[in-house]
Design an enzyme around this catalytic site. Structure first.
Site, PDB file in Angstrom:
ATOM      1  NE  ARG A  92      -2.060   0.990   3.713  1.00  0.00           N
ATOM      2  CZ  ARG A  92      -2.583   0.788   4.921  1.00  0.00           C
ATOM      3  NH1 ARG A  92      -3.847   0.516   5.038  1.00  0.00           N
ATOM      4  NH2 ARG A  92      -1.831   0.853   5.998  1.00  0.00           N
ATOM      5  NE  ARG A 150      -0.440   9.190   5.750  1.00  0.00           N
ATOM      6  CZ  ARG A 150       0.261   8.935   6.845  1.00  0.00           C
ATOM      7  NH1 ARG A 150       0.915   9.908   7.446  1.00  0.00           N
ATOM      8  NH2 ARG A 150       0.294   7.712   7.340  1.00  0.00           N
ATOM      9  NE  ARG A 153      19.115  -7.817   2.290  1.00  0.00           N
ATOM     10  CZ  ARG A 153      20.236  -7.600   1.599  1.00  0.00           C
ATOM     11  NH1 ARG A 153      20.852  -8.589   0.983  1.00  0.00           N
ATOM     12  NH2 ARG A 153      20.758  -6.385   1.545  1.00  0.00           N
ATOM     13  NE  ARG A 167      16.041   1.962  10.253  1.00  0.00           N
ATOM     14  CZ  ARG A 167      14.883   1.540  10.729  1.00  0.00           C
ATOM     15  NH1 ARG A 167      13.773   2.200  10.453  1.00  0.00           N
ATOM     16  NH2 ARG A 167      14.811   0.462  11.476  1.00  0.00           N
ATOM     17  CD  GLU A 195      18.409  -0.310  10.628  1.00  0.00           C
ATOM     18  OE1 GLU A 195      17.505  -0.706   9.862  1.00  0.00           O
ATOM     19  OE2 GLU A 195      18.183   0.262  11.719  1.00  0.00           O
ATOM     20  CE1 TYR A 204       9.534  -6.794   9.636  1.00  0.00           C
ATOM     21  CE2 TYR A 204       7.294  -6.080   9.176  1.00  0.00           C
ATOM     22  CZ  TYR A 204       8.529  -5.862   9.755  1.00  0.00           C
ATOM     23  OH  TYR A 204       8.743  -4.722  10.479  1.00  0.00           O
ATOM     24  CG  ASP A 206       4.121  -4.537  11.725  1.00  0.00           C
ATOM     25  OD1 ASP A 206       5.337  -4.387  11.526  1.00  0.00           O
ATOM     26  OD2 ASP A 206       3.242  -4.058  10.969  1.00  0.00           O
TER      27      ASP A 206
END
Length: 383
Positions: free
Chosen positions: A173, A177, A249, A279, A300, A348, A350
């Site tokens: 997705r 915005r 990874r 990052r 990172e 994966y 959350d």
């Protein structure tokens, strides 16, 4: 419970409260898995040792569950990225792409409707009717300039392959915005545990029916002493990698300390492929209710996981999915074991989904046990 992360802790606590005697084993010297946090002695900053974890969910029961064990402070994840604009000038932009990002990046002063028309009619590649790859998905919805600035280089570094080789589903997705909302997540409940995830998990595991054994490597013969094993380690590792290794990874962190405020935000992405890290995270910004003079930062780096590395992100490409199916077939022959969590199901997840699945798995186990039926090998189909 094999693994003292969220899956093992939540399942273990639920079953312990139902009267079962629980042993939790973990090969590491600490609980919490990759959510582990600890206070830095020098600065007092609560460091996310294995990279930042930000809690966000729409699941009210899960939100109530974590707040039962730790006070969650309000926290909005506002990510910034350093990249090149269409003129080749480096700038700092807000992610996800929002109205401010679009106006700043293109040097415009669009209103929401104007920005929407500009992106959908002038930037988006509408010739791509059915995006099949990550690259096509991004090009279809935001166009070449935004794709190359914010997605291409970062994705190559993160996944070790070109976006044209990745499925469109990775960019499920595309967050764009057409207002000035720069909150990275959409979820109703968002926050950070006031004293860190490790303290929260420590409280979850604090029950008279739970015993925790750290620095303990699980072997299959250990399971014979128990009624059931809930295994949240690597699925292929349970079978001693006899069919080969599933691809992951992993992340390398280059820590550096500084005084004051290094970057002014918790997360700064670097979209250019020429910058080797993806990052920089500045950990004191993950607890804005605290004040620290010193600061702990991580650069990172992402790369392919080797056998001795900590696996982070399952790759789940065609080759890995075929091997996963072989391991699922093998696992389905096992008895008195249920594979759970990110590593146990090679998905994966959350944190909120991990907790939801753990609660559902524990409840289902109790129901099936009452009915005299065996627990499934997989509470959720990994394939």
């Amino acid at each position: 419970m094999v693994g003292a992360g969220l899956s093992g802790a939540v399942i273990g606590r639920h079953l312990a409260e139902a009267g079962h005697k629980i042993t939790v084993v973990d090969s590491r010297a600490h609980i919490g898995g990759n959510c582990h946090t600890e206070r830095d002695e020098k600065t007092g900053v609560n460091v996310h040792v294995y990279g930042p974890h930000i809690f966000h969910t729409d699941d009210a029961e899960v939100w109530d569950y974590v707040n039962r064990f730790e006070t969650f402070q309000p926290y909005k994840n506002r990510v910034k990225t350093t990249s090149l604009d269409p003129k080749g000038q480096r700038g700092v932009f807000s992610l996800p792409i929002n109205l401010h990002t679009i106006n700043q990046f293109f040097g415009k002063t669009f209103r929401p409707d104007e920005a929407h028309d500009f992106i959908t009619k002038e930037q988006a590649d509408t010739s791509i009717a059915d995006p099949q790859t990550f690259e096509e998905q991004a090009m279809r919805f935001v166009g070449k300039d935004l794709y190359e600035a914010f997605f291409k280089g970062y994705t190559i570094k993160q996944w070790g392959m070109h976006p044209s080789e990745l499925p469109a589903s990775i960019l499920k997705r595309l967050p764009v915005r057409f207002n000035y909302d720069d909150n990275y997540f959409f979820h109703k409940y968002q926050g950070m545990p006031e004293n860190g995830y490790t303290q929260m998990i420590e409280k979850i595991l604090d029950h008279r029916n739970i015993t925790v054994q750290l620095n303990t490597t699980f072997t299959r013969d250990m399971g014979t002493a128990y009624d059931h094993v809930f295994y949240s380690g690597p699925l292929d590792g349970y079978f001693d990698y006899e069919l080969g290794r599933l691809g992951y990874r992993t992340l390398d962190f280059e820590r550096f300390d500084t005084q004051g405020d290094y970057q002014g935000c918790a997360v700064m992405n670097y979209g250019e492929e020429s910058v080797p890290y993806t990052r920089i995270t500045e950990h004191k910004h993950f607890a804005p209710w605290e004040s620290h003079e010193g600061s702990v930062c991580y650069r990172e780096f992402s790369r392919a996981a080797e056998p001795e590395d900590i696996p982070y992100y399952p790759i789940r490409q065609v080759k890995e999915k075929a091997l996963l199916q072989d391991y699922v077939t093998l696992a389905e022959q096992a008895k008195d074991v249920t594979f759970v969590g990110r590593l146990g199901t090679y998905r994966y997840l959350d944190m909120d989904v991990t907790i939801r699945e753990a609660l559902d798995t524990a409840r289902n186990y109790l129901d099936l046990r009452t009915a005299g039926q065996p627990a499934p090998v997989f509470a959720v189909d990994p394939v």
